[in-house]
Motif scaffolding. Structure first.
Motif, mmCIF file in Angstrom:
data_model
loop_
_atom_site.group_PDB
_atom_site.id
_atom_site.type_symbol
_atom_site.label_atom_id
_atom_site.label_comp_id
_atom_site.label_asym_id
_atom_site.label_seq_id
_atom_site.Cartn_x
_atom_site.Cartn_y
_atom_site.Cartn_z
ATOM 1 N N ARG A 186 111.935 61.378 2.643
ATOM 2 C CA ARG A 186 112.035 62.432 1.643
ATOM 3 C C ARG A 186 111.175 63.631 2.012
ATOM 4 N N LYS A 187 110.299 63.464 3.007
ATOM 5 C CA LYS A 187 109.419 64.569 3.375
ATOM 6 C C LYS A 187 110.182 65.529 4.290
ATOM 7 N N ALA A 188 110.239 66.770 3.865
ATOM 8 C CA ALA A 188 110.865 67.758 4.738
ATOM 9 C C ALA A 188 109.890 68.185 5.827
ATOM 10 N N ILE A 189 108.604 68.259 5.463
ATOM 11 C CA ILE A 189 107.583 68.703 6.423
ATOM 12 C C ILE A 189 106.344 67.817 6.270
ATOM 13 N N MET A 190 105.796 67.411 7.409
ATOM 14 C CA MET A 190 104.502 66.718 7.399
ATOM 15 C C MET A 190 103.592 67.392 8.421
ATOM 16 N N VAL A 191 102.427 67.806 7.973
ATOM 17 C CA VAL A 191 101.461 68.477 8.849
ATOM 18 C C VAL A 191 100.144 67.733 8.720
ATOM 19 N N LYS A 192 99.557 67.373 9.861
ATOM 20 C CA LYS A 192 98.307 66.611 9.823
ATOM 21 C C LYS A 192 97.328 67.178 10.845
ATOM 22 N N GLY A 193 96.209 67.638 10.354
ATOM 23 C CA GLY A 193 95.127 68.097 11.237
ATOM 24 C C GLY A 193 95.521 69.242 12.159
ATOM 25 N N LEU A 194 96.353 70.148 11.667
ATOM 26 C CA LEU A 194 96.843 71.246 12.524
ATOM 27 C C LEU A 194 95.739 72.261 12.823
ATOM 28 N N ARG A 195 95.593 72.557 14.124
ATOM 29 C CA ARG A 195 94.631 73.581 14.554
ATOM 30 C C ARG A 195 95.280 74.494 15.579
ATOM 31 N N LYS A 196 94.949 75.783 15.453
ATOM 32 C CA LYS A 196 95.423 76.752 16.455
ATOM 33 C C LYS A 196 94.383 77.855 16.551
ATOM 34 N N ARG A 197 93.924 78.129 17.755
ATOM 35 C CA ARG A 197 92.968 79.235 17.897
ATOM 36 C C ARG A 197 93.463 80.221 18.947
ATOM 37 N N TYR A 198 93.083 81.466 18.763
ATOM 38 C CA TYR A 198 93.368 82.512 19.749
ATOM 39 C C TYR A 198 92.014 82.986 20.245
ATOM 40 N N GLU A 199 91.654 82.597 21.436
ATOM 41 C CA GLU A 199 90.319 82.880 21.983
ATOM 42 C C GLU A 199 89.255 82.522 20.950
ATOM 43 N N SER A 200 88.550 83.501 20.423
ATOM 44 C CA SER A 200 87.450 83.155 19.514
ATOM 45 C C SER A 200 87.916 82.967 18.065
#
Ligand SMILES: Nc1ncnc2c1ncn2[C@@H]1O[C@H](COP(=O)(O)OP(=O)(O)OP(=O)(O)O)[C@@H](O)[C@H]1O
Ligand SMILES: [Mg+2]
Length: 323
Positions: free
Chosen positions: A5-19
């Motif tokens: 039933r879950k359309a989206i599952m996000v866990k511990g998402l990280r994204k960095r751009y340089e600093s």
């Protein structure tokens, strides 16, 4: 399992751009059929998050599943089943509306007939117009049409109404509600708190790449425990007139004590003819009005002010959202 039933599952998402830590460890789930909103100020990481979920950016860390697919590894399959409206989309100036729709339809295995879609979006008479001849709101609607052309199960809308006038905003809101009513899951981002509050089943508030609150708009607001404020004017001269030998009016004098004993009222303030009543509870406004009326107290310009998502953001961060 219920995971289906879950359309989206996000866990511990990280994204960095340089600093810059654009997304700094976020987790949440979106149910199938839900209208889910991510709200936050400029630069809080909304577009980065939505694009990681869409499979357009690769996360540094964390897991993302969309319609039970890996958006990065299974991008082709995902593209067929989702619709995407980008924050900064553009089309060639001399491309006609119908050409854009034909082109986008050609990308998919099961495109919808775009004619009724265009009519439904109020663009039926713009079929032959060049992209450059459309107003901002019309362009926005065209991008919504393009995001829906493959009859997606899930549609992503990034900054749906930025730059639109109030009428166009309302039209787009109706449209989004319509999409959801047809069973499509909607994930949208906005930096307008009122938009999130009116439209979304649940809202995640993002700040500096982190989710600082996630719930239904009603729960977020009620958890603040902030009072409703009722403001109105009463006939101030009655008090002084009576001291001078009686008022000609038969209207009763406002008596704060009678309002103060109403269930849910926390405080009554009066300054000259202005009265402010603070309190909580669903029946508060009705009870105050009824008490004034049964006591024969005339009042003017009654209005109520309720806490909203802006107050939630202010309370959680100590600053206004547009700072
Ligand atoms: N391609 C990129 N390269 C470097 N930095 C980026 C890039 N994209 C975003 N950022 C930075 O990451 C942070 C988050 O940006 P993002 O676009 O995700 O925010 P947003 O919440 O969508 O903002 P807005 O409301 O302005 O659309 C910002 O500080 C931004 O400057
Ligand atoms: Mg953005």
């Amino acid at each position: 399992m219920s995971q289906e039933r879950k359309a989206i599952m996000v866990k511990g998402l990280r994204k960095r751009y340089e600093s810059v830590k654009a997304v700094d460890g976020i987790s949440f789930q979106v149910e199938a059929g839900e209208l889910f909103g991510m709200v936050g100020p400029n630069g809080s990481g909304k577009t980065t998050t939505i694009e990681c979920i869409e499979g357009l950016r690769q996360p540094d860390e964390g897991q993302v599943r969309v319609l039970d697919l890996d958006p990065w590894q299974e991008a082709y399959e995902l593209r067929e089943r989702t619709g995407i409206q980008l924050q900064s989309a553009n089309l060639p100036r001399r491309m006609r509306v119908e050409e854009a729709l034909d082109l986008f339809a050609s990308f998919y295995r099961h495109p919808s007939d775009w004619h009724p879609l265009l009519e439904g979006l109020g663009l039926g008479d713009k079929r032959r117009a060049f992209f450059s001849q459309l107003s901002g709101g019309q362009k926005q609607r065209l991008f919504v049409a393009l995001a829906l052309i493959n009859q997606p199960e899930l549609v992503f809308l990034d900054e749906l109404t930025t730059g639109l006038d109030p009428r166009a905003r309302h039209a787009i809101w109706d449209l989004v509600r319509g999409i959801r009513e047809q069973g499509t899951t909607v994930f949208l981002t906005t930096h307008f708190m009122d938009e999130a509050e009116r439209l979304c089943d649940r809202v995640a508030i993002l700040d500096h790449g982190r989710i600082i609150a996630l719930d239904t708009p009603a729960n977020l607001v009620s958890q603040l425990g902030m009072a409703t404020r009722i403001a109105f004017q009463v006939n101030d001269h009655t008090g002084s007139a009576q001291k001078d030998g009686g008022s000609e009016s038969s209207a009763a004098v406002f008596d704060a004590a009678r309002i103060g004993v109403i269930d849910g009222v926390q405080r009554v303030e009066q300054e000259a003819d202005q009265v402010l009543v603070y309190g909580q509870g669903a029946g508060l406004v009705g009870a105050v009005v009824t008490t004034l009326e049964t006591n024969g107290v005339p009042f003017l310009n009654l209005r109520t002010e309720q806490a909203d998502l802006e107050d939630v953001f202010l309370k959680l961060t100590g600053r206004e959202i547009d700072n």
